[in-house]
Motif scaffolding. Sequence first.
Motif, short mmCIF file in Angstrom:
data_model
loop_
_atom_site.label_atom_id
_atom_site.label_comp_id
_atom_site.label_asym_id
_atom_site.label_seq_id
_atom_site.Cartn_x
_atom_site.Cartn_y
_atom_site.Cartn_z
N GLY A 22 92.92 -37.11 -26.14
CA GLY A 22 92.78 -36.36 -24.74
C GLY A 22 91.46 -35.39 -24.90
N GLU A 23 91.62 -34.57 -25.83
CA GLU A 23 90.65 -33.35 -25.88
C GLU A 23 89.35 -34.07 -26.26
OE1 GLU A 23 93.61 -29.68 -27.67
OE2 GLU A 23 92.54 -31.37 -29.11
N HIS A 24 89.50 -34.93 -27.16
CA HIS A 24 88.21 -35.64 -27.59
C HIS A 24 87.43 -36.27 -26.25
CE1 HIS A 24 85.51 -38.07 -30.12
NE2 HIS A 24 85.53 -38.75 -29.52
N ILE A 25 88.06 -37.03 -25.48
CA ILE A 25 87.59 -37.79 -24.28
C ILE A 25 86.86 -36.67 -23.30
CG2 ILE A 25 88.12 -38.82 -22.14
CD1 ILE A 25 90.40 -40.53 -23.68
N ASN A 44 85.84 -33.50 -24.49
CA ASN A 44 84.81 -32.99 -24.77
C ASN A 44 83.57 -33.83 -24.70
OD1 ASN A 44 86.25 -30.91 -25.68
ND2 ASN A 44 86.56 -31.64 -27.92
N ASN A 45 83.62 -35.17 -24.87
CA ASN A 45 82.84 -36.27 -24.97
C ASN A 45 82.28 -36.33 -23.81
OD1 ASN A 45 82.17 -37.65 -27.31
ND2 ASN A 45 82.43 -39.52 -26.01
N GLN A 46 82.94 -36.39 -22.69
CA GLN A 46 82.51 -36.37 -21.34
C GLN A 46 81.24 -35.43 -20.84
OE1 GLN A 46 85.69 -35.96 -18.37
NE2 GLN A 46 84.40 -35.03 -17.11
N LYS A 47 81.50 -34.24 -21.52
CA LYS A 47 80.37 -33.24 -21.41
C LYS A 47 79.14 -33.90 -22.31
CE LYS A 47 83.78 -29.67 -21.18
NZ LYS A 47 84.38 -28.70 -22.31
N ARG A 48 79.48 -34.20 -23.41
CA ARG A 48 78.23 -34.56 -24.23
C ARG A 48 77.48 -35.83 -23.80
NH1 ARG A 48 80.50 -35.64 -29.55
NH2 ARG A 48 82.15 -34.41 -28.74
N VAL A 49 78.23 -36.85 -23.09
CA VAL A 49 77.42 -37.94 -23.11
C VAL A 49 77.20 -38.17 -21.51
CG1 VAL A 49 77.96 -39.49 -24.66
CG2 VAL A 49 79.42 -39.50 -22.85
N GLY A 50 77.37 -36.93 -20.85
CA GLY A 50 76.96 -36.82 -19.25
C GLY A 50 77.65 -37.79 -18.38
N HIS A 51 79.08 -38.39 -18.57
CA HIS A 51 79.84 -38.84 -17.61
C HIS A 51 80.40 -37.91 -16.60
CE1 HIS A 51 78.51 -42.85 -19.03
NE2 HIS A 51 78.75 -42.45 -20.23
N SER A 52 79.66 -37.20 -15.85
CA SER A 52 80.13 -35.89 -15.31
C SER A 52 81.45 -36.23 -14.27
CB SER A 52 78.88 -35.29 -14.62
OG SER A 52 78.23 -36.16 -14.02
N GLU A 78 85.22 -40.12 -14.14
CA GLU A 78 85.87 -41.14 -13.86
C GLU A 78 86.26 -42.05 -15.28
OE1 GLU A 78 83.42 -42.45 -10.35
OE2 GLU A 78 84.73 -44.03 -10.84
N LEU A 79 85.10 -42.02 -16.16
CA LEU A 79 85.37 -42.70 -17.29
C LEU A 79 86.35 -42.14 -18.31
CD1 LEU A 79 84.10 -44.97 -19.35
CD2 LEU A 79 82.79 -43.20 -20.53
N SER A 80 86.67 -40.75 -18.11
CA SER A 80 87.85 -40.08 -18.83
C SER A 80 89.16 -40.34 -18.52
CB SER A 80 87.59 -38.57 -18.73
OG SER A 80 86.34 -38.19 -19.27
N HIS A 81 89.05 -40.41 -17.10
CA HIS A 81 90.52 -41.02 -16.45
C HIS A 81 90.76 -42.49 -16.82
CE1 HIS A 81 89.96 -37.68 -13.42
NE2 HIS A 81 91.16 -37.41 -14.17
N LEU A 82 89.55 -43.36 -16.86
CA LEU A 82 89.90 -44.46 -17.35
C LEU A 82 90.22 -44.65 -18.93
CD1 LEU A 82 86.92 -47.30 -16.60
CD2 LEU A 82 88.83 -47.45 -17.86
N LEU A 83 89.77 -43.99 -19.65
CA LEU A 83 90.31 -43.92 -21.19
C LEU A 83 91.72 -43.58 -21.31
CD1 LEU A 83 87.04 -42.75 -22.83
CD2 LEU A 83 87.90 -45.27 -22.88
N SER A 84 91.98 -42.48 -20.24
CA SER A 84 93.56 -41.85 -20.43
C SER A 84 94.22 -42.94 -20.22
CB SER A 84 93.40 -40.62 -19.56
OG SER A 84 92.52 -39.85 -19.62
N CYS A 85 94.05 -43.88 -19.12
CA CYS A 85 94.70 -44.79 -18.47
C CYS A 85 95.10 -45.84 -19.75
CB CYS A 85 94.09 -45.51 -17.35
SG CYS A 85 94.97 -46.81 -16.63
N ILE A 86 93.85 -46.25 -20.38
CA ILE A 86 94.09 -47.35 -21.55
C ILE A 86 95.08 -46.39 -22.56
CG2 ILE A 86 92.92 -48.19 -23.57
CD1 ILE A 86 90.45 -48.41 -21.77
N ARG A 87 94.96 -45.33 -22.60
CA ARG A 87 95.71 -44.54 -23.90
C ARG A 87 97.22 -44.70 -23.35
NH1 ARG A 87 95.23 -38.14 -23.74
NH2 ARG A 87 95.48 -38.77 -21.63
#
Length: 332
Positions: free
Chosen positions: A8-11, A13-21, A24-33
């Motif tokens: 969760g933390e990694h997602i 942190n990553n969101q900031k880095r790759v600019g998926h501001s 949505e992508l983070s929520h999507l990955l949380s859903c997969i998790r």
Amino acid sequence: MGHLVTLGEHILNNQKRVGHSTGELSHLLSCIRLAAKVVNSEINKAGLVDEIMGQYGKTNVQGEAQQKLDVYANRKFIDAFEAYSQVCGVASEEEDSFVAFESDECMQGKYVLLIDPLDGSSNIDVNVSIGTIFSIYKRKSLRGTKANLDDFLQRGTEIVAAGYIVYGSSTMMVLSVGNGVHGFTFDPSVGVFFLSHEDIRIPKSGKIYSVNEGNYPFFSDGIKEYLKYCKEHDKETGRPLTSRYIGSLVSDFHRNMIKGGIYLYPETTLAPQGKLRLLYECKPIAFLAEQAGGKATDGENRILEIEPKALHQRTPLIVGSSDMVDKLHSFL
Ligand code: AHG
Ligand code: MN
Ligand code: MN
């Protein structure tokens, strides 16, 4: 004790880095998790619960026997995505066609998901590692409308994120959002995935080759010659290589990525397109391979550049350590 990084933390942190501001992508990955945890707990019971074991008595669109856990995992993932309204549609190896969600929230979704809910299903009944493979693309169609076929038939170069879960001696999620490959191991005592393998790199070369060699008589001459080469005795180049084949692409690829090796499922005279599915299996695995410094081809073309024509399209696959893929190519 150092700080343990959770998935969760990694997602985040990553969101900031790759600019998926938008997050949505983070929520999507949380859903997969979340869905992965549910499927994981069911898989761990597979030997106990009679109902889950054995054939479901149906075949899927590709005429293969579908196991109960395939059906279960397929439902869990699709339901989770619909419930969390994170994607406008899902294409699954276990569905005849893609599923376009119809709620307003889902139709607003920016992404589509492609999934092989259970990979290596012939290994379920025998307590051998299996997995889930997924990839995420930005939709082509307009937000607010229903997803259409073109949203799913994109080249692998358009992948936004891809990964797999391997339900093995421990359960791991291996993920890339386009900045390297990272592995997270599930700690069942607390129900959390912890970052365990940061920035995985496939060794440039390795000792392992993985292939269903029972298909040997049906391989092309080039592949046959390469397999002979793998088995030749040659001290200088460290041959013969070691043969390892589980029969679950996820597990075979995972091992080779960590240790260095090559996986091949070539075309045969019986299956001129090979066996593996381009969209659900080969493209996400190719994306991860390249993100880890490896290569993936169909023997001729980079897998990620193949233009898909149909949802359930198959392709030959050669994937793994870059020097080994190059070597194999020199036989073709
Ligand atoms: P699935 O269980 O999703 O149908 O995939 C099985 C695939 C892949 O995981 C594996 O590498 C390959 O089929 C094994 O095929 P063979 O049994 O022909 O070797
Ligand atoms: Mn599969
Ligand atoms: Mn499958």
